[in-house]
Design a protein around this motif. Structure first.
Motif, PDB file in Angstrom:
ATOM      1  N   ARG A   1     -14.234   8.766 -18.728  1.00  0.00           N
ATOM      2  CA  ARG A   1     -12.782   8.629 -18.762  1.00  0.00           C
ATOM      3  C   ARG A   1     -12.356   7.202 -18.460  1.00  0.00           C
ATOM      4  NH1 ARG A   1      -8.524  12.324 -15.222  1.00  0.00           N
ATOM      5  NH2 ARG A   1      -6.604  11.359 -16.019  1.00  0.00           N
ATOM      6  N   ALA A   2     -12.993   6.574 -17.464  1.00  0.00           N
ATOM      7  CA  ALA A   2     -12.656   5.197 -17.117  1.00  0.00           C
ATOM      8  C   ALA A   2     -12.987   4.245 -18.258  1.00  0.00           C
ATOM      9  CB  ALA A   2     -13.390   4.786 -15.847  1.00  0.00           C
ATOM     10  N   VAL A   3     -14.137   4.457 -18.896  1.00  0.00           N
ATOM     11  CA  VAL A   3     -14.529   3.596 -20.019  1.00  0.00           C
ATOM     12  C   VAL A   3     -13.535   3.744 -21.165  1.00  0.00           C
ATOM     13  CG1 VAL A   3     -16.277   3.214 -21.790  1.00  0.00           C
ATOM     14  CG2 VAL A   3     -16.965   3.561 -19.407  1.00  0.00           C
ATOM     15  N   ALA A   4     -13.129   4.980 -21.459  1.00  0.00           N
ATOM     16  CA  ALA A   4     -12.159   5.205 -22.540  1.00  0.00           C
ATOM     17  C   ALA A   4     -10.838   4.525 -22.237  1.00  0.00           C
ATOM     18  CB  ALA A   4     -11.955   6.706 -22.746  1.00  0.00           C
ATOM     19  N   GLN A   5     -10.394   4.586 -20.977  1.00  0.00           N
ATOM     20  CA  GLN A   5      -9.139   3.933 -20.603  1.00  0.00           C
ATOM     21  C   GLN A   5      -9.244   2.425 -20.750  1.00  0.00           C
ATOM     22  OE1 GLN A   5      -5.940   5.314 -19.417  1.00  0.00           O
ATOM     23  NE2 GLN A   5      -5.643   3.245 -20.172  1.00  0.00           N
ATOM     24  N   LEU A   6     -10.360   1.845 -20.367  1.00  0.00           N
ATOM     25  CA  LEU A   6     -10.555   0.400 -20.501  1.00  0.00           C
ATOM     26  C   LEU A   6     -10.519  -0.021 -21.959  1.00  0.00           C
ATOM     27  CD1 LEU A   6     -13.311  -0.126 -17.790  1.00  0.00           C
ATOM     28  CD2 LEU A   6     -10.996  -1.060 -17.729  1.00  0.00           C
ATOM     29  N   ARG A   7     -11.073   0.804 -22.836  1.00  0.00           N
ATOM     30  CA  ARG A   7     -11.069   0.484 -24.264  1.00  0.00           C
ATOM     31  C   ARG A   7      -9.657   0.534 -24.834  1.00  0.00           C
ATOM     32  NH1 ARG A   7     -16.404   4.029 -26.056  1.00  0.00           N
ATOM     33  NH2 ARG A   7     -17.974   2.415 -25.550  1.00  0.00           N
ATOM     34  N   ARG A   8      -8.835   1.475 -24.319  1.00  0.00           N
ATOM     35  CA  ARG A   8      -7.455   1.582 -24.801  1.00  0.00           C
ATOM     36  C   ARG A   8      -6.591   0.439 -24.296  1.00  0.00           C
ATOM     37  NH1 ARG A   8      -8.023   7.489 -23.811  1.00  0.00           N
ATOM     38  NH2 ARG A   8      -7.302   7.085 -21.701  1.00  0.00           N
ATOM     39  N   GLY A   9      -6.992  -0.171 -23.188  1.00  0.00           N
ATOM     40  CA  GLY A   9      -6.205  -1.249 -22.618  1.00  0.00           C
ATOM     41  C   GLY A   9      -5.559  -0.829 -21.311  1.00  0.00           C
ATOM     42  N   ASN A  10      -5.473  -1.750 -20.399  1.00  0.00           N
ATOM     43  CA  ASN A  10      -4.925  -1.464 -19.088  1.00  0.00           C
ATOM     44  C   ASN A  10      -3.407  -1.619 -19.092  1.00  0.00           C
ATOM     45  OD1 ASN A  10      -5.098  -0.694 -16.457  1.00  0.00           O
ATOM     46  ND2 ASN A  10      -5.995  -2.580 -15.694  1.00  0.00           N
ATOM     47  N   PHE A  11      -2.749  -0.981 -18.153  1.00  0.00           N
ATOM     48  CA  PHE A  11      -1.314  -1.153 -17.957  1.00  0.00           C
ATOM     49  C   PHE A  11      -0.993  -0.770 -16.526  1.00  0.00           C
ATOM     50  CE2 PHE A  11      -2.073   3.021 -19.818  1.00  0.00           C
ATOM     51  CZ  PHE A  11      -1.407   3.873 -18.962  1.00  0.00           C
ATOM     52  N   ASP A  12       0.213  -1.076 -16.097  1.00  0.00           N
ATOM     53  CA  ASP A  12       0.624  -0.811 -14.723  1.00  0.00           C
ATOM     54  C   ASP A  12       1.351   0.524 -14.618  1.00  0.00           C
ATOM     55  OD1 ASP A  12      -0.423  -3.195 -13.915  1.00  0.00           O
ATOM     56  OD2 ASP A  12       1.496  -4.256 -13.827  1.00  0.00           O
ATOM     57  N   ILE A  13       1.292   1.105 -13.430  1.00  0.00           N
ATOM     58  CA  ILE A  13       2.034   2.321 -13.115  1.00  0.00           C
ATOM     59  C   ILE A  13       2.836   2.093 -11.833  1.00  0.00           C
ATOM     60  CG2 ILE A  13       0.406   3.871 -14.220  1.00  0.00           C
ATOM     61  CD1 ILE A  13      -0.715   4.493 -11.428  1.00  0.00           C
ATOM     62  N   PHE A  14       3.845   2.923 -11.637  1.00  0.00           N
ATOM     63  CA  PHE A  14       4.596   2.913 -10.388  1.00  0.00           C
ATOM     64  C   PHE A  14       4.081   4.035  -9.493  1.00  0.00           C
ATOM     65  CE2 PHE A  14       8.582   1.621 -12.983  1.00  0.00           C
ATOM     66  CZ  PHE A  14       8.140   0.307 -13.053  1.00  0.00           C
ATOM     67  N   GLN A  15       3.834   3.720  -8.243  1.00  0.00           N
ATOM     68  CA  GLN A  15       3.654   4.753  -7.241  1.00  0.00           C
ATOM     69  C   GLN A  15       4.976   4.879  -6.504  1.00  0.00           C
ATOM     70  OE1 GLN A  15       0.325   4.292  -4.604  1.00  0.00           O
ATOM     71  NE2 GLN A  15       1.162   5.726  -3.108  1.00  0.00           N
ATOM     72  N   LEU A  16       5.499   6.107  -6.419  1.00  0.00           N
ATOM     73  CA  LEU A  16       6.820   6.320  -5.851  1.00  0.00           C
ATOM     74  C   LEU A  16       6.739   6.986  -4.487  1.00  0.00           C
ATOM     75  CD1 LEU A  16       8.722   7.709  -8.981  1.00  0.00           C
ATOM     76  CD2 LEU A  16       8.384   5.323  -8.288  1.00  0.00           C
ATOM     77  N   ASP A  17       7.574   6.543  -3.587  1.00  0.00           N
ATOM     78  CA  ASP A  17       7.780   7.224  -2.317  1.00  0.00           C
ATOM     79  C   ASP A  17       9.005   8.112  -2.515  1.00  0.00           C
ATOM     80  OD1 ASP A  17       8.015   8.092   0.247  1.00  0.00           O
ATOM     81  OD2 ASP A  17       8.417   6.138   1.141  1.00  0.00           O
ATOM     82  N   ALA A  18       8.779   9.315  -3.036  1.00  0.00           N
ATOM     83  CA  ALA A  18       9.859  10.242  -3.364  1.00  0.00           C
ATOM     84  C   ALA A  18       9.266  11.636  -3.493  1.00  0.00           C
ATOM     85  CB  ALA A  18      10.556   9.835  -4.663  1.00  0.00           C
ATOM     86  N   THR A  19      10.101  12.639  -3.339  1.00  0.00           N
ATOM     87  CA  THR A  19       9.656  14.023  -3.470  1.00  0.00           C
ATOM     88  C   THR A  19       9.641  14.429  -4.931  1.00  0.00           C
ATOM     89  OG1 THR A  19      10.603  14.575  -1.318  1.00  0.00           O
ATOM     90  CG2 THR A  19      10.150  16.404  -2.814  1.00  0.00           C
ATOM     91  N   ALA A  20       8.532  15.036  -5.368  1.00  0.00           N
ATOM     92  CA  ALA A  20       8.455  15.564  -6.729  1.00  0.00           C
ATOM     93  C   ALA A  20       7.466  16.716  -6.749  1.00  0.00           C
ATOM     94  CB  ALA A  20       8.042  14.474  -7.714  1.00  0.00           C
ATOM     95  N   TYR A  21       7.631  17.597  -7.733  1.00  0.00           N
ATOM     96  CA  TYR A  21       6.802  18.775  -7.872  1.00  0.00           C
ATOM     97  C   TYR A  21       6.363  18.889  -9.328  1.00  0.00           C
ATOM     98  CZ  TYR A  21       8.964  19.827  -3.377  1.00  0.00           C
ATOM     99  OH  TYR A  21       9.399  19.754  -2.073  1.00  0.00           O
ATOM    100  N   PRO A  22       5.407  19.800  -9.648  1.00  0.00           N
ATOM    101  CA  PRO A  22       4.918  19.876 -11.022  1.00  0.00           C
ATOM    102  C   PRO A  22       6.000  20.011 -12.088  1.00  0.00           C
ATOM    103  CG  PRO A  22       3.468  21.113  -9.594  1.00  0.00           C
ATOM    104  CD  PRO A  22       4.627  20.657  -8.735  1.00  0.00           C
ATOM    105  N   GLY A  23       7.072  20.741 -11.827  1.00  0.00           N
ATOM    106  CA  GLY A  23       8.128  20.887 -12.828  1.00  0.00           C
ATOM    107  C   GLY A  23       8.862  19.602 -13.158  1.00  0.00           C
ATOM    108  N   HIS A  24       8.700  18.572 -12.312  1.00  0.00           N
ATOM    109  CA  HIS A  24       9.308  17.274 -12.602  1.00  0.00           C
ATOM    110  C   HIS A  24       8.598  16.531 -13.734  1.00  0.00           C
ATOM    111  CE1 HIS A  24      11.460  17.143  -8.550  1.00  0.00           C
ATOM    112  NE2 HIS A  24      12.372  16.723  -9.400  1.00  0.00           N
TER     113      HIS A  24
END
Length: 221
Positions: A179-202
């Motif tokens: 999975r990591a190798v496949a992601q590297l081949r697709r290209g990297n990008f940034d994500i946000f980590q949020l300090d907030a409440t969320a559940y699967p339905g979000h």
């Protein structure tokens, strides 16, 4: 919880320049009032089923008002059944609009759906610039417990606690997964980590810039 960054959100939707205008700054109650009609439950629809609608996640209206954006994993959970969004009128009555997937982005966990019918719904505006910062105030909206209390969008607020790369380098070759190798081949990008409440339905719901009210990301985990 994480979200993917706004630049691929705009690219996947292909509709960032469209949508309804919003005030330069938005207080949270005004943002909730303005956005609620654009944030919709998405799931499967069977006119002969009981219930007719099976909730899978959150979506939101973008662009010309005839498209909604959600997570790809929300769409995949439908397992080939007919997709639809649920609408609620001013009197509390429910209706449904079926939808077809017109674009997928597996790497960013995004799916763009085209709603059947010609009536345009109020669209949310995507942020024009990728200028999010750690510590920035955000709000997210969705349906955290599905229809247990009715399909009324729930809003939580928080901050962006971290902006980090989606793929971190492995310590050595033995720790590289497929999975990591496949992601590297697709290209990297940034994500946000949020300090907030969320559940699967979000999943699939919008993350708003707390100041402008623009959508800056999509909840996906």
């Amino acid at each position: 919880m994480r979200t993917d960054r706004r630049r691929w959100l705009a690219a996947a939707a292909g509709l960032a320049a469209l949508g309804l205008a919003r005030p330069v700054r938005a207080d949270l109650p005004a943002l909730i009032d303005a956005a609620r009609a654009s944030v919709l439950p998405v799931g499967v629809y069977d006119p002969l089923g009981s219930p007719r609608f099976g909730f899978r996640g959150t979506s939101f209206v973008v662009g010309d008002g005839r498209h909604v954006l959600t997570n790809e994993h929300v769409v995949l959970s439908a397992k080939g059944a007919r997709l639809a969004v649920q609408l609620r009128d001013a009197q509390g009555g429910d209706s449904w609009r079926t939808a077809d997937v017109v674009a997928r982005d597996d790497a960013h966990d995004l799916a763009l759906l085209r709603l059947d019918g010609d009536e345009a719904l109020p669209a949310l505006r995507l942020a024009a610039r990728d200028d999010a910062r750690e510590g920035m105030a955000i709000a997210l909206m969705g349906f955290p417990i599905g229809g247990l209390l009715g399909y009324r969008a729930v809003t939580h607020r928080g901050i962006i606690s971290s902006i980090a790369a989606i793929t971190l380098p492995a310590l050595n070759a033995s720790r590289l997964s497929d999975r990591a190798v496949a992601q590297l081949r697709r290209g990297n990008f940034d994500i946000f980590q949020l300090d907030a409440t969320a559940y699967p339905g979000h999943s699939g719901g919008p993350v708003f810039d707390g100041a402008s009210g623009d959508v800056i990301a999509v909840v996906n985990m």
